[in-house]
Each structure stands twice: as structure tokens, then as C-alpha cells.
Design an enzyme around this catalytic site. Structure first.
Site, PDB file in Angstrom:
ATOM      1  N   SER A 283       0.851  -1.187   0.000  1.00  0.00           N
ATOM      2  CA  SER A 283       0.000   0.000   0.000  1.00  0.00           C
ATOM      3  C   SER A 283       0.883   1.232   0.000  1.00  0.00           C
ATOM      4  O   SER A 283       1.926   1.258   0.652  1.00  0.00           O
ATOM      5  CB  SER A 283      -0.882  -0.011   1.249  1.00  0.00           C
ATOM      6  OG  SER A 283      -1.341   1.301   1.533  1.00  0.00           O
ATOM      7  N   GLU A 296      -6.697 -11.220  -6.607  1.00  0.00           N
ATOM      8  CA  GLU A 296      -7.807 -10.272  -6.792  1.00  0.00           C
ATOM      9  C   GLU A 296      -7.994  -9.923  -8.262  1.00  0.00           C
ATOM     10  O   GLU A 296      -9.123  -9.823  -8.751  1.00  0.00           O
ATOM     11  CB  GLU A 296      -7.542  -8.997  -5.992  1.00  0.00           C
ATOM     12  CG  GLU A 296      -7.635  -9.200  -4.497  1.00  0.00           C
ATOM     13  CD  GLU A 296      -7.157  -7.954  -3.759  1.00  0.00           C
ATOM     14  OE1 GLU A 296      -8.011  -7.216  -3.254  1.00  0.00           O
ATOM     15  OE2 GLU A 296      -5.931  -7.721  -3.685  1.00  0.00           O
TER      16      GLU A 296
END
Ligand code: ARG
Length: 469
Positions: A283, A296
């Protein structure tokens, strides 16, 4: 209004060239250039076939084939040449290049044939090749599954339904479940290739070629095992593309389900796996994050395959019999779906192979006493209590255990006997994880022996697939 220049394959009956914006709209070269290898192979085979039919001399055919070889060599090394072309489509590109090289002789090649049958043939050749490529990618994924199943043989985990703890199973059993689905995908890919393995050439624009070409020899020359039976059907049939897309959509569905398991397993709540650095990202804000992006994105891209399938279905629906220009809309969705499905499968294989499974954590999670509740019911059944009654007794017993603040494993025998007098000391042995697993030795079950046998068979089938991609 500006017009598009360059000689067309159909200019004769027109007074004016196409409007430039319309030409851009109707062209397919931007994406069907991908079919250039198939186009050139078809052109070579056609040159041989019409020579055999007496339309070209052997010498003319030989010169055409040599020029096509040169075009192929240049195309492989000179992308700028392809980029610069304002061809209408891949057939137009090849013909223009051939005429540039050979003049009037190049202009003879299109005798007796139509782009309608050519595009159907080349697309089928592409689908066959793509299915083979996909099968190799699926084989690599199956290999990663077999390796993980083998290295963690015997490691238990909680099995769930509705994501609630249900019964224990082996990690290898879980991963081999995904393996079964991907094996079916490999079978479906072979079936899709077989469906595409029919040669339309000789169908002409719609009614059949008027020259005596040998269709079977031509098909064989291009690696097809059969020829189409009806010229009109041959130029309009796109079932092979739909079947291939359905196959990719189903494969993507399976990938998305594996992805979902992996995303869950990577959460701290599950903690079943360590995400590999090579296939994760962080992140920009939260320094602690390691995200399961590979899975994902695999999950997220699945919709593209469905979109492509629905798109081609919609193109085909309600078309009048014969070739219609709508059919040009078949290729872009297929190419896009294929590229993504291939990448998804390759990334899934690599990510799975690099994933670490936390054996200690899996074993601990599998110790949840709730997972052996079924065993207690089965124990009572063995003492001749009807199953429905046994189910009721165990339900009550679990409720009591909850009230006592203990697990079912911790209840003393006297407490158990309050619910049924048939409970004996040996009930302890059925309450273990090992016993729950061992009792499922049935074929296809999760007992260690059954899983070992299933893995062996899985590996044997995988070797077959790797040897016959
Ligand atoms: N680019 C066309 C396609 O992809 C090739 C066939 C063109 N045929 C025609 N009659 N305009 O379908």
C-alpha cells in the site's frame, strides 16, 4: 469529407472511394493482423491447390509460395511495416504485399476463393492453436497443484460449508478439488479445438468453389482433419468461437474460485498462507500491507470472459443465413478474452507454486471440536440409534457443552450419558481429528490413504496431458 486511398479488393464497381472515417470504422486490420501467420499459410496452401486444379502452372505456384515466405520473414522482423499499412483487413494486406512483389501473378491467387471462407478458416486455425496454448498453461497450473498437494500430504484443515466449520479435511484434498475443475477445463479445451478442426475452404463466398480444387487435400495441407459439409453453413458458423469462449469463461470461473479461497486464506483471521512477495503488492499509505493482488485481479478479470461470450452470442443471434459483415465482430472479443485467460492461468500457476502454506496454523484450526460433531452422531448410529435421533441428541449435547463453557471433547462421560445411555468410554477415540479423517477412506474421500491414491492418479493423468498438449 476525406476519402481513404489505396487499391481495395473490391473497387471496380465504385465511382468514389470510401469516406476516410467510414473506412476506419469498417477496417479490421488493426486487430486481425494477428491472423497473418494463418493467412499466409492459407495462401500457400491455396496456391498449391489451384495449381493442382490447373489454374496456375507449377512454376507460378512455386513463385507465389516463395513470395509469401518472403512476406512472412519480413513481417516477423519489421513491425513498422505492418503498423504503416492501411490495409482493410489481413487478407487485403497479404494480397497487396503479394501484388507488390509479383505484379499480375500475385493478382491471380484470389481465383475461386472468398474472404468469407478465408476468415472462417483462419479463425478456426487460430482457435485450434490458442486452445493448445491454453492447455499448456492449464497443465502448468495442474503441476503447481500436484506439487502443493504432494508437499503437504497429511496436513489437515477445517472444511467448511457456508464458510462455517463443517468437517475436517486434508489440505491436499482441498487443492485437488480445484485440480479436478481445471482438469475438466483441459478436456473442454481439447473438445473446443476438435470443434474448430473443420476446414471451410472450398465454400467460396457462400455456394461453393466453381473450380475443381481438392478440398480434402487442401484441408490436410492446413492441418485440418475434416472439411465442412455445407458451404452456406461454413461461411456463417461461429459455434467454434462460442464454444471456445464458453470454455475460457468456465476456466475463468474456476480461477476466480481458487482466487477467492486464496484471498480468504491470506487474511489474518484465517492465516493459512504466506503471500509470495513476487506476486503481491503493498500500500502507498499503510506500510504493513501485503495484498493478494494476483488473486484479486484474476478474480476481477473473470468478467471479461463472460463479456466476450455474451458479445459474440449477441453478434450471431438472429443473423440471416450466410456471411454478414456483423461476423467481423467475432474476433476482437475472442482475442481479448484469450489473452487475459492465458495471463490469468499463467499467473495463477506461478503464484500458487510460490505460496507458502502454514502447516502449524492449519493443524491448529483443524482441531476445532465442532468439526467432529458428525462423528458423535455416527458413533450413536453405530450403537443402533436412528440417525435423525442421533442428530437431535448431539445437537442438544452441543448446546449443553456451550452452556458448560466446554468443548464436546471435554465433556465427561457421565455428562454425555445424560443425553444417551449408550455412550461408552471408547467415544473419546471417535472425537479425534485423525479418526474423523481416517473414516473417509471411501474413493474420492479425504482419508490420508484415499487422498494419496487420488494424488497418484491425478499425477498420472497430468503426465498424459503434459505429453499430449
Ligand atoms: N474482415 C472480414 C471479417 O473479419 C473478412 C471477410 C470480409 N468479407 C466481406 N464480404 N466483406 O469478417
Amino acid at each position: 469529407m476525406t476519402s481513404a486511398g489505396g487499391a481495395k479488393m473490391w473497387g471496380g464497381r465504385f465511382e468514389r472511394p470510401p469516406d476516410a472515417s467510414f473506412y476506419e470504422f469498417e477496417r479490421s486490420w488493426q486487430y486481425d493482423r494477428r491472423l497473418l501467420p494463418q493467412e499466409l499459410a492459407l495462401d500457400r496452401a491455396w496456391a498449391r491447390a489451384i495449381a493442382a486444379a490447373g489454374i496456375l502452372t507449377q512454376e507460378e505456384s512455386r513463385r507465389i509460395v516463395a513470395a509469401l515466405d518472403e512476406i512472412e520473414t519480413r513481417a516477423q522482423s519489421d513491425a513498422a511495416w505492418l503498423d504503416a499499412s492501411d490495409a482493410e483487413d489481413v487478407h487485403h494486406f497479404a494480397e497487396t504485399a503479394l501484388i507488390e512483389k509479383l505484379g499480375p501473378l500475385g493478382a491471380k491467387l484470389h481465383t475461386g476463393r472468398s474472404r468469407n471462407e478465408m476468415v472462417a478458416t483462419e479463425f478456426r486455425m487460430y482457435v485450434k492453436q490458442a486452445a493448445g496454448e491454453m492447455r499448456r498453461a492449464v497443465a502448468a497450473l495442474l503441476r503447481a497443484i500436484a506439487s502443493q498437494a504432494e508437499s503437504h500430504l497429511g496436513v489437515p484443515m477445517p472444511g467448511t460449508t457456508h464458510l462455517q466449520h463443517a468437517q475436517p479435511l486434508l489440505l491436499s484434498h482441498w487443492i485437488l478439488a480445484h485440480g479436478q475443475a481445471f482438469e475438466r477445463d483441459a478436456e473442454r479445451l481439447a473438445a473446443a479445438a476438435a470443434r474448430a478442426d473443420v476446414c471451410p475452404l472450398g465454400s467460396g463466398a457462400l455456394t461453393g468453389c466453381a473450380f475443381p480444387i481438392n478440398r480434402k487435400a487442401l484441408a490436410q495441407d492446413l492441418g485440418f482433419s475434416r472439411i465442412s459439409a455445407n458451404s452456406l453453413d461454413a461461411v456463417s458458423d461461429r459455434d467454434f468461437a462460442l464454444e471456445a469462449l464458453f470454455t475460457l469463461a468456465t476456466l475463468a470461473t474456476h480461477l476466480s474460485r481458487l482466487a477467492e479461497d486464496m484471498v480468504l486464506f491470506a487474511t489474518p483471521e484465517f492465516g493459512f498462507i504466506d503471500l509470495p512477495d513476487e506476486y503481491s503488492t503493498g500500500s502507498s499509505l499503510m506500510p504493513q500491507k501485503k495484498n493478494p493482488d494476483a488473486w484479486e485481479l484474476i478474480r476481477g478479470k473473470t468478467g471479461r470472459m463472460y463479456g466476450a461470450l455474451v458479445s459474440v452470442f449477441t453478434t450471431c443471434k438472429g443473423l440471416p443465413t450466410s456471411y454478414q459483415r456483423d461476423l467481423q465482430e467475432d474476433k476482437e472479443p475472442f482475442f481479448a478474452a484469450y489473452d487475459q485467460a492465458l495471463a490469468m492461468t499463467q499467473i495463477a500457476a506461478a503464484t500458487l507454486a510460490a505460496t507458502g502454506f502454514r502447516e502449524a496454523r492449519l493443524r491448529e484450526a483443524a482441531q476445532d471440536p465442532a468439526l467432529v460433531a458428525t462423528e458423535v452422531a455416527d458413533y450413536l448410529v453405530a450403537q443402533d440409534i436412528p440417525f435423525r435421533e442421533a442428530h437431535e441428541i448431539v445437537g442438544k449435547l452441543l448446546r449443553a457443552a456451550e452452556q458448560d463453557g466446554r468443548s464436546i471433547r471435554e465433556l465427561p462421560l457421565e455428562r454425555l450419558r445424560e443425553f444417551s445411555p449408550v455412550f461408552g468410554r471408547e467415544v473419546e477415540t471417535v472425537l479425534t481429528l485423525e479418526s474423523a479423517l481416517a473414516r473417509r477412506g471411501i474413493a474420492g474421500g479425504t482419508a490420508p490413504g484415499a487422498v494419496r491414491a487420488a494424488l497418484k492418479e491425478f499425477q498420472a493423468r497430468l503426465v498424459q496431458l503434459e505429453e499430449n498438449p
